[in-house]
Design a protein around this motif. Structure first.
Motif, PDB file in Angstrom:
ATOM      1  N   SER A  75       0.801  -1.221   0.000  1.00 58.71           N
ATOM      2  CA  SER A  75       0.000   0.000   0.000  1.00 58.71           C
ATOM      3  C   SER A  75       0.833   1.271   0.000  1.00 58.71           C
ATOM      4  CB  SER A  75      -0.904   0.015   1.241  1.00 58.71           C
ATOM      5  OG  SER A  75      -0.123  -0.028   2.415  1.00 58.71           O
ATOM      6  N   ASP A  76       2.128   1.148  -0.329  1.00 59.23           N
ATOM      7  CA  ASP A  76       2.964   2.357  -0.395  1.00 59.23           C
ATOM      8  C   ASP A  76       2.356   3.385  -1.347  1.00 59.23           C
ATOM      9  OD1 ASP A  76       4.608   0.821   1.027  1.00 59.23           O
ATOM     10  OD2 ASP A  76       6.337   0.971  -0.302  1.00 59.23           O
ATOM     11  N   ASP A  77       2.552   4.638  -1.039  1.00 64.81           N
ATOM     12  CA  ASP A  77       2.206   5.693  -1.989  1.00 64.81           C
ATOM     13  C   ASP A  77       3.432   5.958  -2.844  1.00 64.81           C
ATOM     14  OD1 ASP A  77      -0.414   6.242  -1.186  1.00 64.81           O
ATOM     15  OD2 ASP A  77       0.346   7.291   0.572  1.00 64.81           O
ATOM     16  N   ILE A  78       3.319   5.699  -4.145  1.00 60.43           N
ATOM     17  CA  ILE A  78       4.400   6.008  -5.063  1.00 60.43           C
ATOM     18  C   ILE A  78       4.195   7.428  -5.560  1.00 60.43           C
ATOM     19  CG2 ILE A  78       5.572   5.328  -7.171  1.00 60.43           C
ATOM     20  CD1 ILE A  78       5.653   3.218  -5.016  1.00 60.43           C
ATOM     21  N   SER A  79       5.190   8.243  -5.448  1.00 60.88           N
ATOM     22  CA  SER A  79       4.993   9.647  -5.770  1.00 60.88           C
ATOM     23  C   SER A  79       5.394   9.958  -7.196  1.00 60.88           C
ATOM     24  CB  SER A  79       5.763  10.512  -4.788  1.00 60.88           C
ATOM     25  OG  SER A  79       5.202  10.372  -3.511  1.00 60.88           O
ATOM     26  N   HIS A  80       6.659  10.078  -7.500  1.00 64.96           N
ATOM     27  CA  HIS A  80       6.987  10.389  -8.870  1.00 64.96           C
ATOM     28  C   HIS A  80       8.336   9.836  -9.257  1.00 64.96           C
ATOM     29  CE1 HIS A  80       8.840  13.943  -6.890  1.00 64.96           C
ATOM     30  NE2 HIS A  80       9.723  13.805  -7.817  1.00 64.96           N
ATOM     31  N   LEU A  81       8.620   9.941 -10.549  1.00 66.13           N
ATOM     32  CA  LEU A  81       9.839   9.331 -11.063  1.00 66.13           C
ATOM     33  C   LEU A  81      10.514  10.277 -12.038  1.00 66.13           C
ATOM     34  CD1 LEU A  81       9.210   6.831 -13.960  1.00 66.13           C
ATOM     35  CD2 LEU A  81       7.399   8.289 -13.081  1.00 66.13           C
ATOM     36  N   ALA A  82      11.758   9.954 -12.346  1.00 66.68           N
ATOM     37  CA  ALA A  82      12.515  10.688 -13.359  1.00 66.68           C
ATOM     38  C   ALA A  82      13.412   9.687 -14.071  1.00 66.68           C
ATOM     39  CB  ALA A  82      13.345  11.795 -12.714  1.00 66.68           C
ATOM     40  N   LEU A  83      13.751   9.995 -15.306  1.00 65.72           N
ATOM     41  CA  LEU A  83      14.570   9.087 -16.093  1.00 65.72           C
ATOM     42  C   LEU A  83      15.703   9.822 -16.785  1.00 65.72           C
ATOM     43  CD1 LEU A  83      11.288   8.259 -16.765  1.00 65.72           C
ATOM     44  CD2 LEU A  83      12.492   6.247 -17.596  1.00 65.72           C
ATOM     45  N   ASP A  84      16.779   9.072 -17.013  1.00 65.64           N
ATOM     46  CA  ASP A  84      17.888   9.513 -17.865  1.00 65.64           C
ATOM     47  C   ASP A  84      18.009   8.461 -18.956  1.00 65.64           C
ATOM     48  OD1 ASP A  84      20.214  10.272 -19.084  1.00 65.64           O
ATOM     49  OD2 ASP A  84      21.487  10.052 -17.318  1.00 65.64           O
ATOM     50  N   ILE A  85      17.594   8.809 -20.169  1.00 65.55           N
ATOM     51  CA  ILE A  85      17.587   7.837 -21.258  1.00 65.55           C
ATOM     52  C   ILE A  85      18.762   8.131 -22.179  1.00 65.55           C
ATOM     53  CG2 ILE A  85      16.235   6.801 -23.104  1.00 65.55           C
ATOM     54  CD1 ILE A  85      13.724   7.831 -21.788  1.00 65.55           C
ATOM     55  N   GLY A  86      19.802   7.323 -22.047  1.00 67.71           N
ATOM     56  CA  GLY A  86      20.984   7.484 -22.878  1.00 67.71           C
ATOM     57  C   GLY A  86      20.943   6.561 -24.078  1.00 67.71           C
ATOM     58  N   GLY A  87      22.029   6.533 -24.832  1.00 67.52           N
ATOM     59  CA  GLY A  87      22.087   5.689 -26.005  1.00 67.52           C
ATOM     60  C   GLY A  87      22.171   4.219 -25.672  1.00 67.52           C
ATOM     61  N   SER A  88      22.693   3.877 -24.493  1.00 74.10           N
ATOM     62  CA  SER A  88      22.884   2.474 -24.114  1.00 74.10           C
ATOM     63  C   SER A  88      21.999   2.046 -22.951  1.00 74.10           C
ATOM     64  CB  SER A  88      24.353   2.234 -23.733  1.00 74.10           C
ATOM     65  OG  SER A  88      25.219   2.627 -24.761  1.00 74.10           O
ATOM     66  N   ILE A  90      18.993   3.061 -19.795  1.00 69.81           N
ATOM     67  CA  ILE A  90      17.968   3.911 -19.186  1.00 69.81           C
ATOM     68  C   ILE A  90      18.158   3.823 -17.679  1.00 69.81           C
ATOM     69  CG2 ILE A  90      15.493   4.266 -18.823  1.00 69.81           C
ATOM     70  CD1 ILE A  90      15.035   2.834 -21.499  1.00 69.81           C
ATOM     71  N   LYS A  91      18.306   4.963 -17.036  1.00 70.85           N
ATOM     72  CA  LYS A  91      18.399   4.997 -15.573  1.00 70.85           C
ATOM     73  C   LYS A  91      17.115   5.614 -15.040  1.00 70.85           C
ATOM     74  CE  LYS A  91      21.884   6.402 -17.183  1.00 70.85           C
ATOM     75  NZ  LYS A  91      22.472   6.349 -18.549  1.00 70.85           N
ATOM     76  N   VAL A 175       2.970  14.155 -16.236  1.00 69.75           N
ATOM     77  CA  VAL A 175       4.215  14.687 -16.792  1.00 69.75           C
ATOM     78  C   VAL A 175       5.372  13.965 -16.115  1.00 69.75           C
ATOM     79  CG1 VAL A 175       5.689  16.695 -17.044  1.00 69.75           C
ATOM     80  CG2 VAL A 175       3.222  16.946 -17.285  1.00 69.75           C
ATOM     81  N   ILE A 176       6.332  13.511 -16.912  1.00 71.26           N
ATOM     82  CA  ILE A 176       7.512  12.835 -16.381  1.00 71.26           C
ATOM     83  C   ILE A 176       8.748  13.633 -16.775  1.00 71.26           C
ATOM     84  CG2 ILE A 176       8.927  10.757 -16.477  1.00 71.26           C
ATOM     85  CD1 ILE A 176       6.462   9.136 -16.998  1.00 71.26           C
ATOM     86  N   LYS A 177       9.628  13.849 -15.813  1.00 68.36           N
ATOM     87  CA  LYS A 177      10.881  14.549 -16.082  1.00 68.36           C
ATOM     88  C   LYS A 177      11.899  13.566 -16.674  1.00 68.36           C
ATOM     89  CE  LYS A 177      10.009  18.601 -13.900  1.00 68.36           C
ATOM     90  NZ  LYS A 177      10.234  19.945 -14.425  1.00 68.36           N
ATOM     91  N   VAL A 178      12.467  13.920 -17.802  1.00 69.96           N
ATOM     92  CA  VAL A 178      13.410  13.034 -18.480  1.00 69.96           C
ATOM     93  C   VAL A 178      14.585  13.855 -19.002  1.00 69.96           C
ATOM     94  CG1 VAL A 178      13.724  11.323 -20.315  1.00 69.96           C
ATOM     95  CG2 VAL A 178      11.513  11.524 -19.172  1.00 69.96           C
ATOM     96  N   THR A 179      15.778  13.305 -18.880  1.00 73.60           N
ATOM     97  CA  THR A 179      16.957  13.918 -19.474  1.00 73.60           C
ATOM     98  C   THR A 179      17.633  12.908 -20.385  1.00 73.60           C
ATOM     99  OG1 THR A 179      18.968  15.181 -18.988  1.00 73.60           O
ATOM    100  CG2 THR A 179      18.546  13.257 -17.622  1.00 73.60           C
ATOM    101  N   GLY A 418      22.334  11.810 -13.814  1.00 70.28           N
ATOM    102  CA  GLY A 418      21.355  12.503 -14.640  1.00 70.28           C
ATOM    103  C   GLY A 418      19.938  12.280 -14.166  1.00 70.28           C
ATOM    104  N   ALA A 419      19.594  11.029 -13.843  1.00 66.93           N
ATOM    105  CA  ALA A 419      18.234  10.726 -13.372  1.00 66.93           C
ATOM    106  C   ALA A 419      17.941  11.443 -12.067  1.00 66.93           C
ATOM    107  CB  ALA A 419      18.074   9.217 -13.205  1.00 66.93           C
ATOM    108  N   LEU A 420      18.927  11.479 -11.182  1.00 70.89           N
ATOM    109  CA  LEU A 420      18.736  12.166  -9.902  1.00 70.89           C
ATOM    110  C   LEU A 420      18.567  13.665 -10.123  1.00 70.89           C
ATOM    111  CD1 LEU A 420      18.601  11.904  -6.859  1.00 70.89           C
ATOM    112  CD2 LEU A 420      21.095  11.929  -6.782  1.00 70.89           C
ATOM    113  N   GLY A 421      19.341  14.231 -11.045  1.00 68.79           N
ATOM    114  CA  GLY A 421      19.193  15.653 -11.355  1.00 68.79           C
ATOM    115  C   GLY A 421      17.836  15.966 -11.954  1.00 68.79           C
ATOM    116  N   ALA A 422      17.340  15.071 -12.824  1.00 66.67           N
ATOM    117  CA  ALA A 422      16.010  15.262 -13.403  1.00 66.67           C
ATOM    118  C   ALA A 422      14.941  15.187 -12.313  1.00 66.67           C
ATOM    119  CB  ALA A 422      15.748  14.206 -14.473  1.00 66.67           C
ATOM    120  N   PHE A 423      15.122  14.269 -11.383  1.00 63.87           N
ATOM    121  CA  PHE A 423      14.195  14.143 -10.251  1.00 63.87           C
ATOM    122  C   PHE A 423      14.148  15.443  -9.453  1.00 63.87           C
ATOM    123  CE2 PHE A 423      13.262  13.134  -5.848  1.00 63.87           C
ATOM    124  CZ  PHE A 423      12.226  12.216  -5.921  1.00 63.87           C
ATOM    125  N   MET A 424      15.319  16.034  -9.259  1.00 59.17           N
ATOM    126  CA  MET A 424      15.396  17.248  -8.452  1.00 59.17           C
ATOM    127  C   MET A 424      14.898  18.484  -9.204  1.00 59.17           C
ATOM    128  SD  MET A 424      18.982  16.616  -6.446  1.00 59.17           S
ATOM    129  CE  MET A 424      18.724  17.979  -5.332  1.00 59.17           C
TER     130      MET A 424
END
Length: 906
Positions: A75-88, A90-91, A175-179, A418-424
């Motif tokens: 029953s956790d509340d999942i809040s939000h996510l961020a991604l760093d999608i590189g050429g090789s 995905i984080k 909306v999802i934050k992605v770098t 990158g993913a952490l920076g997008a999250f922030m």
């Protein structure tokens, strides 16, 4: 490692292993999970939120890295996510939040303590509150659909874009934050599959933001890597800037970071990871980056590189400081030798390429650091990815060109910058004010398996999790590398040889540091009485020393059978308990094996971390209090003889009584079920017989004996009366005689002198240690025989009422000082005072005496700790190795170490 504030039955495996196995469950699209009935609820005395493991399942292709573990009934509340999608790769980073467990303000005891400690509403709860977790997950970019399936399975795309909200959004509004480049390439796919829009974040800004957060908030995030040796570096967050951040991806970007939001790309090169992979693929026919790196481990670059020795007849060119083995020209021998490409070994080509590119990256980075007068260089990016030889090569280059004045440093979470920076980049991400003491990293069952490999059928529930352990992980008391389905000619560590920086086959991530789940615990604080938190090191034993590490890992391994037997017996010896006990033994043996092979796998390793890891592993298999029945039995036996002890103490003069009290604490500290010597002793006598024997052997001088200095402080000298202590913090250790016949009488002595006493106990059970939840009942039992304890406990909110023996002659000593109980914020036999509960921190603010009792809190940790106030460390040494190392003494020697406030605080 962790602090209690975490669940006792844990995720089946950590979220790093969740990612790439989603495909079997969600093949072809957005398949929802089948509904399932929730499993039985288990009452917890601990401080971490409960996880519902019923119907938990690993899904997908289990031969791949990082399989997904789904908890359908959680029953956790999942809040939000961020991604760093590189050429090789995905984080993906996402945050899960838990509801806070507030205390009942009608509870007189909690309300009284809150008032006395000055804690405002909302800060004092039944248990430390887990604010939430940061989960780190990886996918290969060409498996983008598995990433989308994972997001859909957890409904991450349907959450409000603020971490402190649990609101579910309608489809098409998220909306999802992605770098990264994939933010542009896959925007339409995210809209089509998930109905969400991608908000693209600047890649450089995200890298810097992520690095700044990690270096300021994660203790021992940075490390050096030279000659296959990792050494963690503590970065002062107040002295972080400026620094150089070198991100090595397909190309190389060199960024000068001057502060939050202040950075500049000052240089770079097009010769990076893409160059290595591209040339390597052409020259060796390797199919993947990992395969190319593995080849380099078997290579000999001297067959293709021209060395200084080749030019100078095998001699050094010492005049300019070049050894014969220094590379004069990468691939230089290919000029003069009459050979074709197929005449060279692919392994040698791969190593020559790796050295050529790594040395150049190191040299260019050094020159830029020199250009701007910087001493710190941090490296990260896809090219690094925890590969030992790559890090060694870059480190050598920086060390060589700087003549040892600079160090190359690497980050444990570097792949997620990158993913952490997008999250922030979310407007209210909630991480701005977090400090290192509020972040706890945990490593569940899957951590020992390099790369997150899982073999076998999907795990449907806890029962199948145990079945997996029974089937694939061999149990034994020897420390081995128990990893399933081991190919021939390997050690069994994830199917690959022992991690080494050079000279043996090794997959690229086999020596990588494991990344656990970061638990955000906003109620943890730094103990305010530490003289200097920046220099404080809790661990007394240095496990970076191979001899010490091997000894203590062996001790824990040898103690495992007794611990399993006790844990199983605590739950009635049922078949279910036996299976869980066996699975625990296999899982913990795997942790020990991983740490024997790679000591830095989980970060900086100390004895306190090992002991807490054991307790966390017990809780993971739902052994919440393995010594419960033993503690109850010892408490009853000790309370029965307490009246006689108090009567004996009251018949003495002050000086004799004080000595007897300290002797009593030391004698009672023999009751430690974590000590093999003590366990053998318990089998030969009753609790009272052992206590009396121990007291009779208390002859001074002790091995460390500051009793006279403590006596002078307490009683004065030369007719000069001492001032009484205002508040004493007594960190208690074991249940039974230790707390009842040792620490409670000592607490009583302070109370009768008008000193407030705060008993500090564990938040969660650990071996036979007493917990803060158990202490009020123990005090209530003791208060039946003592008016001093009864009145003090009532004032401290521990009792509503208590019966007092009318014949108790101690009434004349009754006092107005309260006796209180607070939890310490941990669930280990040791304590790291950089992470304590908010109520302990509040209690410490008016304290002028700290008493640490027991091997775990006063010897294994904190033996060298300095405080702003007076301190007294009391313990009986129950391990010969520890006696040799710390006090040059013998087993059962005693320590009474009294220290005035640290000189810097006077």
């Amino acid at each position: 490692m962790a602090s209690p504030g975490d669940e006792e039955h844990d995720p089946i495996l950590d979220d790093n292993r969740e990612a790439e196995a989603i495909s079997q469950a969600c093949v072809g699209g957005e398949r929802d999970m089948a509904p399932s009935a929730p499993g039985p609820s288990i009452h917890r005395s601990g401080s971490r939120p409960q996880l519902d493991l019923s119907k938990a399942e690993i899904q997908g292709n289990l031969e791949e890295r990082d399989p997904t573990i789904l908890l359908p009934n959680q029953s956790d509340d999942i809040s939000h996510l961020a991604l760093d999608i590189g050429g090789s790769l995905i984080k993906l980073l996402y945050f899960s939040r838990h509801e806070e467990d507030y205390s009942n303000d009608d509870d007189k005891r909690k309300r009284t303590i809150k008032e006395r400690l000055g804690i405002t509403n909302g800060n004092l709860r039944s248990y430390p509150v887990l604010g939430g977790r940061l989960h780190f997950v990886k996918f290969e970019t060409h498996k983008i659909n598995e990433c989308l399936d994972f997001i859909h399975s957890k409904q991450l795309h349907r959450r409000d874009p603020y971490p402190w909200s649990s609101k579910t959004l309608p489809l098409g509004t998220g909306v999802i934050k992605v770098t990264g480049g994939g933010a542009y390439k896959f925007a339409d796919l995210f809209k089509e599959r998930l109905g969400v829009s991608i908000e693209k974040e600047d890649e450089m800004h995200c890298l810097v933001s992520g690095a700044n957060f990690l270096l300021k908030a994660i203790r021992h995030e940075a490390f050096t890597h030279m000659e296959a040796e990792k050494e963690f570096v503590q970065i002062d967050p107040n002295d972080l800037y400026p620094y150089l951040l070198v991100n090595v991806g397909s190309g190389v970007s060199i960024i000068k970071v001057d502060g939050e939001g202040k950075f500049e790309r000052v240089s770079g090169t097009n010769v990076g990871g893409g160059t290595y992979w591209g040339l390597g693929k052409l020259l060796t026919k390797c199919k993947s980056f990992d395969e190319l790196l593995e080849l380099s481990q078997k290579g000999d670059n001297s067959t293709i590189d021209m060395l200084v020795g080749d030019i100078y007849g095998g001699m050094d060119y010492s005049k300019i400081g070049l050894s014969a083995s220094t590379i004069a020209s990468s691939f230089g021998k290919a000029i003069s030798e009459n050979k074709e490409l197929e005449d060279y070994r692919p392994e040698d080509i791969s190593l020559s390429l790796l050295r050529m590119i790594s040395y150049n990256i190191g040299q260019i980075s050094y020159l830029n650091a020199l250009r701007f007068g910087l001493k710190r260089i941090f490296f990260g990016g896809f090219f690094i990815r925890g590969h030992a030889y790559t890090m060694d090569t870059i480190s050598f280059a920086v060390h060589f060109w700087s003549k040892g004045e600079m160090q190359a440093m690497f980050l444990r979470h570097e792949g997620f910058l990158g993913a952490l920076g997008a999250f922030m980049s979310y407007e209210k991400h909630g991480l701005d004010d977090l400090m290192s003491h509020q972040l706890v990293e945990r490593f569940p069952m899957g951590a020992p398996y390099t790369g997150g490999n899982i073999h076998g059928p999907p795990l449907g529930d806890l029962n199948e999790k145990i079945s997996w352990m029974e089937k694939f992980v061999r149990r034994g008391t020897e420390i081995t590398a128990p990893v399933p389905m081991t190919p021939s000619k390997t050690t069994g560590l994830g199917g690959f040889d022992v991690p080494s920086s050079r000279g043996s086959p090794l997959r690229s991530d086999a020596s990588a540091l494991n990344i656990g789940v970061l638990h955000l615990v906003p109620t943890l604080e730094v103990f305010p009485l530490l003289a200097d938190p920046k220099t404080y090191e809790p661990n007394t034993i240095d496990l970076s020393d191979q001899g010490e590490r091997e000894y203590w890992l062996k001790v824990l391994s040898e103690h495992l059978p007794d611990l399993v037997d006790t844990a199983v017996a605590s739950e009635g010896g049922t078949e279910d308990a036996k299976r869980r006990g066996d699975a625990f033994a296999r899982a913990f043996s795997a942790h020990l094996a991983r740490l024997m092979e790679e000591p830095a796998a989980y970060g900086k390793l100390g004895l306190a971390n090992l002991l807490e890891l054991r307790e966390e592993c017990l809780r993971e298999f739902q052994f919440l209090d393995a010594y419960r029945s033993i503690k109850q039995r010892e408490n009853e036996a000790s309370l029965a003889v307490l009246p006689d002890l108090l009567e004996e103490l009251d018949s003495m003069n002050e000086e004799a009584r004080l000595l007897t009290l300290i002797e009593g604490v030391l004698a009672a500290n023999i009751f430690d079920w974590g000590s093999r010597a003590c366990v053998d002793l318990y089998r030969k006598g009753t609790i009272i017989e052992i206590y009396r024997m121990s007291r009779n052997k208390m002859q001074r001088p002790w091995r460390v004996d500051d009793f006279d200095a403590f006596k002078e402080r307490m009683l004065g000298s030369g007719g000069k009366q001492p001032h009484r202590h205002k508040r004493a913090l007594l960190f208690v250790d074991n249940s039974g005689a230790d707390v009842i016949l040792g620490m409670l009488p000592l607490a009583r002595e302070f109370l009768r002198r008008g000193t407030e006493v705060v008993l500090v106990a564990n938040s969660l059970p650990a071996l036979n240690d007493v917990t803060a939840m158990e202490l009020p009942d123990i005090v209530a039992g003791a208060a039946k025989h003592c008016d001093i304890l009864r009145r003090a406990a009532e004032m401290g909110g521990l009792l509503v009422d208590a019966m007092v023996n009318p014949g108790d002659g101690s009434k004349k000593d009754s006092t107005s000082a309260p006796l209180m109980v607070v939890e310490n914020g941990c669930g280990s036999p040791c304590i790291d005072l950089r992470q304590v509960s908010s109520e302990l921190a509040a209690a410490a603010k008016e304290a002028d005496l700290v008493i640490l009792e027991g091997m775990g809190r006063a010897l294994h940790t904190n033996f060298n700790a300095q405080f702003k106030c007076e301190s007294l460390k009391l313990a009986m040494v129950k391990n010969q190795r520890l006696a040799d190392k710390l006090i040059k003494g013998n087993i059962y020697d005693c320590v009474c170490r009294y220290e005035p406030p640290s000189v810097s605080q006077m």
